[in-house]
Design a protein around this motif. Structure first.
Motif, short mmCIF file in Angstrom:
data_model
loop_
_atom_site.label_atom_id
_atom_site.label_comp_id
_atom_site.label_asym_id
_atom_site.label_seq_id
_atom_site.Cartn_x
_atom_site.Cartn_y
_atom_site.Cartn_z
N ARG A 132 0.84 -1.21 0.00
CA ARG A 132 0.00 0.00 0.00
C ARG A 132 0.87 1.26 0.00
NH1 ARG A 132 -3.37 -3.34 3.11
NH2 ARG A 132 -2.48 -2.69 5.10
N ILE A 133 1.96 1.23 0.76
CA ILE A 133 2.88 2.38 0.81
C ILE A 133 3.48 2.62 -0.58
CG2 ILE A 133 5.10 3.19 1.73
CD1 ILE A 133 4.25 1.77 4.40
N VAL A 134 3.91 1.55 -1.24
CA VAL A 134 4.49 1.67 -2.58
C VAL A 134 3.46 2.26 -3.54
CG1 VAL A 134 5.28 0.32 -4.57
CG2 VAL A 134 6.24 -0.13 -2.30
N GLU A 135 2.24 1.77 -3.49
CA GLU A 135 1.20 2.28 -4.38
C GLU A 135 0.97 3.77 -4.16
OE1 GLU A 135 -2.09 -0.35 -3.58
OE2 GLU A 135 -1.11 -2.03 -4.60
N LYS A 136 0.96 4.20 -2.91
CA LYS A 136 0.75 5.62 -2.59
C LYS A 136 1.94 6.46 -3.06
CE LYS A 136 -2.34 7.42 -0.80
NZ LYS A 136 -3.48 8.14 -1.42
N LEU A 137 3.17 5.95 -2.83
CA LEU A 137 4.36 6.67 -3.30
C LEU A 137 4.38 6.76 -4.83
CD1 LEU A 137 7.07 5.32 -0.86
CD2 LEU A 137 6.27 7.69 -1.04
N ASP A 138 4.01 5.68 -5.49
CA ASP A 138 3.96 5.69 -6.96
C ASP A 138 2.95 6.71 -7.47
OD1 ASP A 138 5.93 3.74 -7.17
OD2 ASP A 138 4.52 2.10 -7.53
N GLN A 139 1.93 6.94 -6.69
CA GLN A 139 0.90 7.92 -7.05
C GLN A 139 1.38 9.35 -6.77
OE1 GLN A 139 -2.52 7.53 -4.53
NE2 GLN A 139 -3.75 8.98 -5.68
N LEU A 140 2.07 9.56 -5.64
CA LEU A 140 2.41 10.91 -5.22
C LEU A 140 3.74 11.43 -5.76
CD1 LEU A 140 1.26 10.76 -1.49
CD2 LEU A 140 0.09 11.83 -3.42
N LEU A 141 4.72 10.57 -5.94
CA LEU A 141 6.04 11.05 -6.38
C LEU A 141 6.02 11.75 -7.74
CD1 LEU A 141 8.47 8.34 -4.98
CD2 LEU A 141 8.16 10.70 -4.22
#
Length: 151
Positions: A132-141
Motif C-alpha cells: 500500500r505504501i508503494v502504491e501511494k508513493l507511486d501515485q504521489l512522487l
C-alpha cells in the motif's frame, strides 16, 4: 576478475561507479563499458540488487541504482540484495532514503561505514502495508516531481 577476462563485449556486465552517470542508467544499470568473458566463473550479483558508490568522492552523490541483470561491480561499488520476504519496491524506496553523507568514515578517501549502515533502523510493516505504501508513493512522487519542475 583478471584483466584478460574484461573486454568491451562479453556476457556479464562489469559496472564501475562511473557507469552510474551513463545515459540509460538513471535507475537501472543497463549500459556498461566493460563486460566479462565466458571464462569468468566468480561471484556475480543478482538482477534487482541495489548498487551505490561506497568509496571516494562519489559516496557524497548518494546515487542508487538497480542491476538490470546478473552483473559484477568494481571494488568502489557497494551492493545490497533485498530479502525475498520484503516488497522489493518498498525496500528500494527505503534504501533511497539512506544519506551516505552521514554514513561514511575517512577524509582523504571517504568510505561508506558499513557498521553505521547496519545500525540504521527502518520501518518494516507487514507485506500488505508495504505494498500500500508503494502504491501511494507511486501515485504521489510524480506529482512532487512535476511541482519541483515548476519551481
Amino acid at each position: 576478475p583478471q584483466v584478460e577476462q574484461i573486454s568491451k563485449d562479453g556476457t556479464i556486465p562489469y559496472f564501475k561507479v562511473s557507469d552510474m552517470n551513463t545515459e540509460g542508467n538513471e535507475l537501472y544499470l543497463k549500459v556498461s563499458n566493460s563486460y566479462l568473458s565466458n571464462t569468468y566463473s566468480g561471484k556475480t550479483f543478482k538482477k534487482g540488487s541495489f548498487v551505490y558508490p561506497k568509496n571516494g568522492g562519489a559516496v557524497f552523490t548518494n546515487k542508487k541504482r538497480i542491476l538490470a541483470e546478473d552483473s559484477l561491480v568494481d571494488l568502489n561499488t557497494g551492493v545490497y540484495t533485498p530479502s525475498k520476504v520484503m516488497n522489493y519496491d518498498y525496500m528500494f524506496y527505503i534504501f533511497c532514503t539512506l544519506d551516505f553523507k552521514h554514513l561514511y568514515k575517512g577524509t582523504a578517501l571517504p568510505t561508506v561505514d558499513m557498521e553505521k549502515v547496519r545500525n540504521v533502523w527502518f520501518p518494516l510493516p507487514p507485506i500488505e502495508e508495504q505494498q500500500r505504501i508503494v502504491e501511494k508513493l507511486d501515485q504521489l512522487l510524480p506529482l512532487c516531481e512535476s511541482l519541483e519542475a515548476m519551481v
